[in-house]
Design a protein around this motif. Sequence first.
Motif, PDB file in Angstrom:
ATOM      1  N   VAL A   1       0.879  -1.038   0.094  1.00  0.00           N
ATOM      2  CA  VAL A   1       0.050   0.011  -0.045  1.00  0.00           C
ATOM      3  C   VAL A   1       0.954   1.201   0.053  1.00  0.00           C
ATOM      4  O   VAL A   1       0.812   2.236  -0.800  1.00  0.00           O
ATOM      5  N   LEU A   2       1.790   1.236   0.821  1.00  0.00           N
ATOM      6  CA  LEU A   2       2.880   2.396   0.810  1.00  0.00           C
ATOM      7  C   LEU A   2       3.504   2.534  -0.378  1.00  0.00           C
ATOM      8  O   LEU A   2       3.769   3.888  -0.856  1.00  0.00           O
ATOM      9  N   ILE A   3       4.074   1.624  -0.872  1.00  0.00           N
ATOM     10  CA  ILE A   3       4.622   1.657  -2.382  1.00  0.00           C
ATOM     11  C   ILE A   3       3.652   2.310  -3.335  1.00  0.00           C
ATOM     12  O   ILE A   3       4.054   3.206  -4.134  1.00  0.00           O
ATOM     13  N   THR A   4       2.459   1.939  -3.001  1.00  0.00           N
ATOM     14  CA  THR A   4       1.347   2.415  -4.255  1.00  0.00           C
ATOM     15  C   THR A   4       1.409   4.133  -3.773  1.00  0.00           C
ATOM     16  O   THR A   4       0.903   4.570  -4.830  1.00  0.00           O
ATOM     17  N   ILE A   5       1.242   4.223  -2.641  1.00  0.00           N
ATOM     18  CA  ILE A   5       1.082   5.748  -2.263  1.00  0.00           C
ATOM     19  C   ILE A   5       2.286   6.445  -2.927  1.00  0.00           C
ATOM     20  O   ILE A   5       2.233   7.572  -3.611  1.00  0.00           O
ATOM     21  N   PHE A   6       3.548   6.036  -2.750  1.00  0.00           N
ATOM     22  CA  PHE A   6       4.591   6.348  -3.467  1.00  0.00           C
ATOM     23  C   PHE A   6       4.114   6.584  -4.839  1.00  0.00           C
ATOM     24  O   PHE A   6       4.498   7.817  -5.575  1.00  0.00           O
ATOM     25  N   ALA A   7       3.990   5.617  -5.597  1.00  0.00           N
ATOM     26  CA  ALA A   7       3.596   5.815  -7.091  1.00  0.00           C
ATOM     27  C   ALA A   7       2.391   6.693  -7.384  1.00  0.00           C
ATOM     28  O   ALA A   7       2.450   7.368  -8.523  1.00  0.00           O
ATOM     29  N   ASN A   8       1.311   6.727  -6.590  1.00  0.00           N
ATOM     30  CA  ASN A   8       0.366   7.639  -6.992  1.00  0.00           C
ATOM     31  C   ASN A   8       0.477   9.239  -6.745  1.00  0.00           C
ATOM     32  O   ASN A   8       0.188   9.797  -7.685  1.00  0.00           O
ATOM     33  N   THR A   9       1.669   9.414  -5.921  1.00  0.00           N
ATOM     34  CA  THR A   9       2.107  10.719  -5.764  1.00  0.00           C
ATOM     35  C   THR A   9       2.916  11.229  -6.941  1.00  0.00           C
ATOM     36  O   THR A   9       2.649  12.248  -7.789  1.00  0.00           O
ATOM     37  N   GLY A  10       3.683   9.920  -7.573  1.00  0.00           N
ATOM     38  CA  GLY A  10       4.452  10.364  -8.705  1.00  0.00           C
ATOM     39  C   GLY A  10       3.548  10.692  -9.905  1.00  0.00           C
ATOM     40  O   GLY A  10       3.669  11.367 -10.805  1.00  0.00           O
ATOM     41  N   ALA A  11       2.572   9.814 -10.012  1.00  0.00           N
ATOM     42  CA  ALA A  11       1.458   9.963 -11.373  1.00  0.00           C
ATOM     43  C   ALA A  11       0.668  10.938 -11.243  1.00  0.00           C
ATOM     44  O   ALA A  11       0.465  11.484 -12.441  1.00  0.00           O
ATOM     45  N   GLY A  12       0.593  11.766 -10.049  1.00  0.00           N
ATOM     46  CA  GLY A  12      -0.251  12.977 -10.302  1.00  0.00           C
ATOM     47  C   GLY A  12       0.487  14.041 -10.822  1.00  0.00           C
ATOM     48  O   GLY A  12      -0.162  14.900 -11.164  1.00  0.00           O
ATOM     49  N   GLY A  13       1.774  13.972 -10.975  1.00  0.00           N
ATOM     50  CA  GLY A  13       2.414  15.179 -11.497  1.00  0.00           C
ATOM     51  C   GLY A  13       2.711  16.292 -10.735  1.00  0.00           C
ATOM     52  O   GLY A  13       2.223  16.386  -9.450  1.00  0.00           O
ATOM     53  N   ALA A  14       2.745  17.551 -11.461  1.00  0.00           N
ATOM     54  CA  ALA A  14       2.935  18.816 -10.881  1.00  0.00           C
ATOM     55  C   ALA A  14       2.328  19.752 -11.866  1.00  0.00           C
ATOM     56  O   ALA A  14       2.940  20.265 -12.827  1.00  0.00           O
ATOM     57  N   TYR A  15       1.098  20.350 -11.354  1.00  0.00           N
ATOM     58  CA  TYR A  15       0.546  21.484 -12.254  1.00  0.00           C
ATOM     59  C   TYR A  15       1.343  22.656 -12.574  1.00  0.00           C
ATOM     60  O   TYR A  15       1.160  23.276 -13.596  1.00  0.00           O
ATOM     61  N   ALA A  16       2.039  23.141 -11.533  1.00  0.00           N
ATOM     62  CA  ALA A  16       2.960  24.185 -12.064  1.00  0.00           C
ATOM     63  C   ALA A  16       3.859  24.246 -12.984  1.00  0.00           C
ATOM     64  O   ALA A  16       4.401  25.091 -13.618  1.00  0.00           O
ATOM     65  N   THR A  17       4.329  22.881 -13.542  1.00  0.00           N
ATOM     66  CA  THR A  17       5.105  22.837 -14.675  1.00  0.00           C
ATOM     67  C   THR A  17       4.599  23.578 -15.955  1.00  0.00           C
ATOM     68  O   THR A  17       5.336  23.902 -16.739  1.00  0.00           O
ATOM     69  N   SER A  18       3.066  23.681 -16.047  1.00  0.00           N
ATOM     70  CA  SER A  18       2.513  24.579 -16.981  1.00  0.00           C
ATOM     71  C   SER A  18       3.062  25.811 -17.167  1.00  0.00           C
ATOM     72  O   SER A  18       2.924  26.478 -18.161  1.00  0.00           O
ATOM     73  N   ILE A  19       3.309  26.472 -15.810  1.00  0.00           N
ATOM     74  CA  ILE A  19       3.488  27.623 -16.016  1.00  0.00           C
ATOM     75  C   ILE A  19       5.046  27.892 -16.547  1.00  0.00           C
ATOM     76  O   ILE A  19       5.274  28.650 -17.174  1.00  0.00           O
ATOM     77  N   VAL A  20       6.037  27.221 -16.323  1.00  0.00           N
ATOM     78  CA  VAL A  20       7.365  26.864 -16.925  1.00  0.00           C
ATOM     79  C   VAL A  20       6.975  26.926 -18.143  1.00  0.00           C
ATOM     80  O   VAL A  20       7.860  27.499 -19.024  1.00  0.00           O
ATOM     81  N   THR A  21       6.194  26.089 -18.800  1.00  0.00           N
ATOM     82  CA  THR A  21       6.122  25.572 -20.182  1.00  0.00           C
ATOM     83  C   THR A  21       5.581  27.002 -21.022  1.00  0.00           C
ATOM     84  O   THR A  21       6.255  27.148 -21.912  1.00  0.00           O
ATOM     85  N   ILE A  22       4.725  27.659 -20.352  1.00  0.00           N
ATOM     86  CA  ILE A  22       4.098  28.474 -21.235  1.00  0.00           C
ATOM     87  C   ILE A  22       5.039  29.916 -21.135  1.00  0.00           C
ATOM     88  O   ILE A  22       4.976  30.489 -22.126  1.00  0.00           O
ATOM     89  N   VAL A  23       5.840  29.875 -20.121  1.00  0.00           N
ATOM     90  CA  VAL A  23       6.652  31.025 -20.245  1.00  0.00           C
ATOM     91  C   VAL A  23       7.902  30.878 -21.154  1.00  0.00           C
ATOM     92  O   VAL A  23       8.070  31.832 -21.991  1.00  0.00           O
TER      93      VAL A  23
END
Length: 756
Positions: free
Chosen positions: A133-155
């Motif tokens: 379960v804890l390994i899957t929580i690790f994986a789930n957090t990684g799969a969610g990505g980081a929304y703020a990278t879109s700011i870096v991209t548009i700039v």
Amino acid sequence: MPGNLQVSKPLEQTFESKIVIPDEEEEAEEDENDSPIEEVRLTVPITDDPSLPVLTFRTWFLGMLSCVVLAFVNNFFGYRSNRLTVSSVVAQIVTLPLGKLMATTLPTRKFRLLGTNWYGSLNPGPFNMKEHVLITIFANTGAGGAYATSIVTIVKAFYHRSLNPTAAMLLVQTTQLLGYGWAGMFRKFLVDSPYMWWPANLVQVSLFRALHEKEENREGKQTRLRFFLIVFFLSFTYYIVPGYLFPSISSLSFICWIWTRSVTAQQIGSGLHGLGIGSFGLDWSTVAGFLGSPLAVPFFAIANCFCGFVIFFYIIFPIFYWSNAYEAKKFPFYTSRTFDHTGHRYNTTHILNQKTFNIDLPAYEGYSKLYLSILFALLYGLSFGTLTATISHVALFEGKFIWGLWKKTTLATKDKFGDVHTRLMKKNYKEVPQWWFVAVLAVSFVLALYACEGFGKQLQLPWWGLLLACAIAFTFTLPIGVILATTNQQMGLNVISELIIGFLYPGKPLANVAFKTYGTVSMSQALYFVGDFKLGHYMKIPPRSMFLVQLVATIVASTVSFGSTWWLLSSVENICNTDKLPKSSPWTCPGDEVFYNASIIWGIIGPGRMFTSKGIYPGLNWFFLIGFLAPVPVWFFARKFPEKKWIQQIHIPLIFSATSIMPTAKSVHYWSWLVVGAVFNYYIFRRYKKWWARHNYILSAALDAGTAVMGVLIYFALQNNNISLPSWWGSENTDHCPLANCPTEKGIVVKGCPVF
């Protein structure tokens, strides 16, 4: 999104007999009451073995590996035309044999951690479900990505400006971590309450049980693990067809094939660019790729989404378009792009002061007001209504319940809000101290303030903007969390955040998107954390272990997402620039294009020049009032006719937000999702409840996993090596409705379209 190294009896035995906490006989009987939610009773075992080790070397190694791989892969595919999201289910499956392999090969001797009195072992015994379960929580957090990278991209890719990497890194990290504060404040209401049941978690619970429980082979009856493996194999092998051999099968639009020269017919029939009448897809990614698995959504939520979809997409939208409201016929039928008064793409370089990166008002007034497709404009109106409807609905239907929870500073073992799972958790494990959450919140806020105010104020967001964004996130975490925890549907704060900062601080695109990200993502992250806490609650994971894993995984995933974003933007020539990319290039950044267009609408132009008398769309403000009042009659009739249970199932926020994923998701995705969801969660749930309880969530997980694994394999084995089939009709990733996006206003000239 701390353990014990001792090993008790084999894991499978924990499901053969209920472990009763030594106490009065009355307590044991009370535990049998189980959960008040039927789906939870059918899925989650009322058992626990607190002696199982959790934070082992296997947990850290496999968890960190899963987190890094999924964060990179999902961020990588996010820039491509055919977006693919690899869920944590893939890691959940792959890490099981790896964990068992480590349990049989690693040395079992104990060692002392250097410089401490702590003893441990690389191999404390058999690989168990809690580690998994804890390994899957690790994986789930990684799969969610980081929304703020879109700011870096548009700039860097859309505005073609430089950005300090340290400021960008702090932005990505702090937007992900701020949610810990809100999660800590509201976890008592959204985790401990049995009525907050988080439907999506039941998919994970079912899969964990299928992978770890030993079942007796019965003649004519499949074990859950065997059922999972069969469906996984079928899903895996089938996806080669829509994923590589025959992509057009993902959206079949027959009306377009019959009327090949009619713009109106293709607008009606196109599943990707029109109303999608008669369209469907033979691809699981069409069903679940944008809206999530319908098998994990309760039927009442599916029914409400269906009503909202039909009302908006087949009544309101066509009326506005064919009546030419807001000059709708000048623009494509189904798009998120922005336009000028001539019907062509809006050119932001005409109105931006490149030196100050603010709007040049004289240039704007001499160019054009900003226009949207009528679909995109109405979706903003519905977003206004969704926000106020959420507040009104939660206050009317859930207010008394939430207030009762609020008054309960602690949940006693026999508290009326508790169930067997809450009682077991409070008996067996220490709670996470509140100051842990507050400390993460304080550090994250200070770093966020430094990112905004330092580095030459590149992000444009002032200190008061950051404070206001946090206040918005705090205000809406609980009401939106209640809806997510009971319906599996989440309302976002994107639009209200953009609206507020757009009025207060107009003409500054980066301030707008930074404010939106801090206001939206900190709330979303809080709900991710709380949702994962609920999974740990069901699986009886020590809360302090959950906290530590989530914190470390969030930092690691944010770092990987930022690193891969910076690498792609620096190494792929003309990334996101469809005018300069080769036609076959996949690096078109579809999600970031929507984000960029939003920065134009709300940041550069601003709502004051869009949704007031100065702009084109002041009428959309009526949706605020409509949304606020809409739940009132439903609440009134539900109280007046309590015997009519169907009235209480009408959920106005879900109806308003049903089409919120448009225009990224298309009509073919909605129809496929709705039909599959209705079949499984209405017909099969009612007629074949035993089969549904045993197999429904396993089926969902297997379809997701098989599709994702084959998708990754196709890319790295074939597409990445430029191995392609000869071009033919079915190899095009389209529904063959080229005229569906043509304007129908007289005199508008667009390449490839007839002129009316």
